[in-house]
Write a protein that holds these residues in place. Structure first.
Motif, PDB file in Angstrom:
ATOM      1  N   GLU A 116       0.837  -1.208   0.000  1.00 33.12           N
ATOM      2  CA  GLU A 116       0.000   0.000   0.000  1.00 33.12           C
ATOM      3  C   GLU A 116       0.866   1.250   0.000  1.00 33.12           C
ATOM      4  N   PHE A 117       1.942   1.228   0.788  1.00 34.78           N
ATOM      5  CA  PHE A 117       2.835   2.383   0.852  1.00 34.78           C
ATOM      6  C   PHE A 117       3.518   2.629  -0.497  1.00 34.78           C
ATOM      7  N   MET A 118       3.878   1.552  -1.181  1.00 36.69           N
ATOM      8  CA  MET A 118       4.610   1.670  -2.446  1.00 36.69           C
ATOM      9  C   MET A 118       3.678   1.767  -3.656  1.00 36.69           C
ATOM     10  N   ASN A 119       2.371   1.681  -3.412  1.00 36.97           N
ATOM     11  CA  ASN A 119       1.386   1.726  -4.505  1.00 36.97           C
ATOM     12  C   ASN A 119       1.588   0.586  -5.505  1.00 36.97           C
ATOM     13  N   VAL A 120       1.824  -0.590  -4.952  1.00 36.73           N
ATOM     14  CA  VAL A 120       1.939  -1.790  -5.784  1.00 36.73           C
ATOM     15  C   VAL A 120       1.069  -2.871  -5.152  1.00 36.73           C
ATOM     16  N   SER A 121       0.993  -4.018  -5.796  1.00 36.65           N
ATOM     17  CA  SER A 121       0.203  -5.116  -5.245  1.00 36.65           C
ATOM     18  C   SER A 121       1.026  -5.917  -4.239  1.00 36.65           C
ATOM     19  N   ARG A 122       0.331  -6.687  -3.406  1.00 38.14           N
ATOM     20  CA  ARG A 122       1.038  -7.529  -2.443  1.00 38.14           C
ATOM     21  C   ARG A 122       1.879  -8.570  -3.165  1.00 38.14           C
ATOM     22  N   GLN A 123       1.370  -9.048  -4.304  1.00 33.08           N
ATOM     23  CA  GLN A 123       2.108 -10.043  -5.079  1.00 33.08           C
ATOM     24  C   GLN A 123       3.444  -9.477  -5.569  1.00 33.08           C
ATOM     25  N   THR A 124       3.441  -8.182  -5.897  1.00 33.62           N
ATOM     26  CA  THR A 124       4.686  -7.547  -6.349  1.00 33.62           C
ATOM     27  C   THR A 124       5.716  -7.533  -5.232  1.00 33.62           C
ATOM     28  N   VAL A 125       5.277  -7.176  -4.026  1.00 36.22           N
ATOM     29  CA  VAL A 125       6.192  -7.176  -2.881  1.00 36.22           C
ATOM     30  C   VAL A 125       6.706  -8.582  -2.620  1.00 36.22           C
ATOM     31  N   SER A 126       5.818  -9.558  -2.739  1.00 37.53           N
ATOM     32  CA  SER A 126       6.215 -10.950  -2.533  1.00 37.53           C
ATOM     33  C   SER A 126       7.288 -11.365  -3.540  1.00 37.53           C
ATOM     34  N   LYS A 127       7.135 -10.921  -4.783  1.00 37.13           N
ATOM     35  CA  LYS A 127       8.127 -11.247  -5.819  1.00 37.13           C
ATOM     36  C   LYS A 127       9.454 -10.552  -5.534  1.00 37.13           C
ATOM     37  N   TRP A 128       9.382  -9.315  -5.029  1.00 37.13           N
ATOM     38  CA  TRP A 128      10.624  -8.621  -4.667  1.00 37.13           C
ATOM     39  C   TRP A 128      11.376  -9.411  -3.602  1.00 37.13           C
ATOM     40  N   GLU A 129      10.644  -9.842  -2.579  1.00 42.41           N
ATOM     41  CA  GLU A 129      11.281 -10.507  -1.449  1.00 42.41           C
ATOM     42  C   GLU A 129      11.770 -11.911  -1.796  1.00 42.41           C
ATOM     43  N   SER A 130      11.174 -12.513  -2.798  1.00 37.64           N
ATOM     44  CA  SER A 130      11.626 -13.847  -3.220  1.00 37.64           C
ATOM     45  C   SER A 130      12.633 -13.760  -4.368  1.00 37.64           C
TER      46      SER A 130
END
Length: 301
Positions: free
Chosen positions: A23-37
């Motif tokens: 939400e802070f980065m204005n992206v989807s949760r899936q995007t954050v998950s892909k970044w972290e993986s």
């Protein structure tokens, strides 16, 4: 550590979920998950936003080891904040103990000059503690206006679990003082004037209540300052050279209110010899500061 591992570590240090960061980065949760993986790489502007938000450089975020950076308190922040907290608690307790002692001198019928001297001794010691610790802390802040977050989520949670104990303990002590005051007042007809004068009895009641407050106040202060200690992001924001004018004005007004309360104390005590009520300016000042903070907080929003 990889970029994804670093992002995950920094996110957890801020006690955020993937949804929160998304939400802070204005992206989807899936995007954050892909970044972290490490199955996707943030765009350059996203990397800059992440590094600014996490309080690290791009190199540290992309190639560094976030966990190693977080475990080192290079500036001695924790030690300084603990020391400053203890000093403020001690200074507050000393001043309140002075007022309590002053009330007991009324009960004992000591000479007013001696009573005033004892009171001023406590106030002088307390003031000295405030001045010395304040100057030292101010110097530390000037030398270290920005601290890189290093507390782990476990450390933060551990203290937050202890915080209710400080609040509850202080509250119980204050309530105990109020109850004791009510019980003592019920015996006023049996004590006055056979055992002591009405003035002495009133001073005794106030002294008992204030004694409880003297013990309770440092508990509230310690809990509050330690809670703030773990909010390094707020510390960095508070000590930012570009701090908004409204915040600086609020700090100046708060300081002026407490200075006025101290002046009232001396005037009522030395000019009108009303030592029993001279302390009343401090709780009133505290209420006024609370009102000022609420007003400025609402204006900023």
């Amino acid at each position: 550590m990889s970029l994804g591992t670093n992002i995950q570590f920094y996110r957890k240090q801020k006690n955020m979920t993937q949804e929160d960061l998304a939400e802070f980065m204005n992206v989807s949760r899936q995007t954050v998950s892909k970044w972290e993986s490490d199955t996707a790489f943030p765009e350059t502007d996203k990397l800059i936003t992440l590094s600014d938000y996490f309080g690290c450089t791009l190199d540290e975020l992309i190639k560094g080891s976030a966990e190693e950076n977080f475990t080192e308190d290079a500036a001695g922040y924790d030690k300084e904040m603990n020391s400053f907290t203890r000093a403020i608690c001690l200074g507050t307790a000393t001043v309140l103990a002075g007022v309590t002692t002053l009330l007991f001198t009324v009960v004992l019928g000591l000479d007013e000059t001696i009573a005033a001297a004892i009171f001023m001794l406590f106030v002088t010691v307390g003031t000295a503690i405030f001045i010395v610790s304040g100057i030292r802390h101010d110097n530390y802040v000037k030398e270290n206006p920005n601290i890189k977050p290093f507390y782990s989520v476990e450390q933060i949670k551990a203290f937050r679990n202890k915080l209710p104990a400080f609040i509850a303990g202080g509250t119980v002590l204050v309530l105990f003082g109020v109850i004791a005051l009510m019980v003592m007042q019920s015996f006023v007809d049996k004590v006055v004037p056979d055992v002591m004068t009405e003035e002495s009895f009133d001073a005794l009641c106030a002294a008992v209540l204030l004694l409880c407050v003297t013990v309770a106040a440092p508990m509230f202060i310690y809990g509050g300052m330690q809670y703030a200690k773990y909010d390094i992001e707020e510390y960095n924001k508070e000590n930012n050279p570009d701090k908004p004018f409204a915040d600086r004005l609020m700090s100046a007004i708060s300081g002026g209110i407490m200075l006025a309360a101290t002046i009232v104390l001396f005037i009522m005590g030395f000019c009108f010899n009303n030592w029993e009520l001279c302390w009343i300016g401090y709780p009133i000042g505290g209420v006024l500061i609370g009102i000022v903070n609420c007003i400025f907080g609402a204006v900023k929003k």
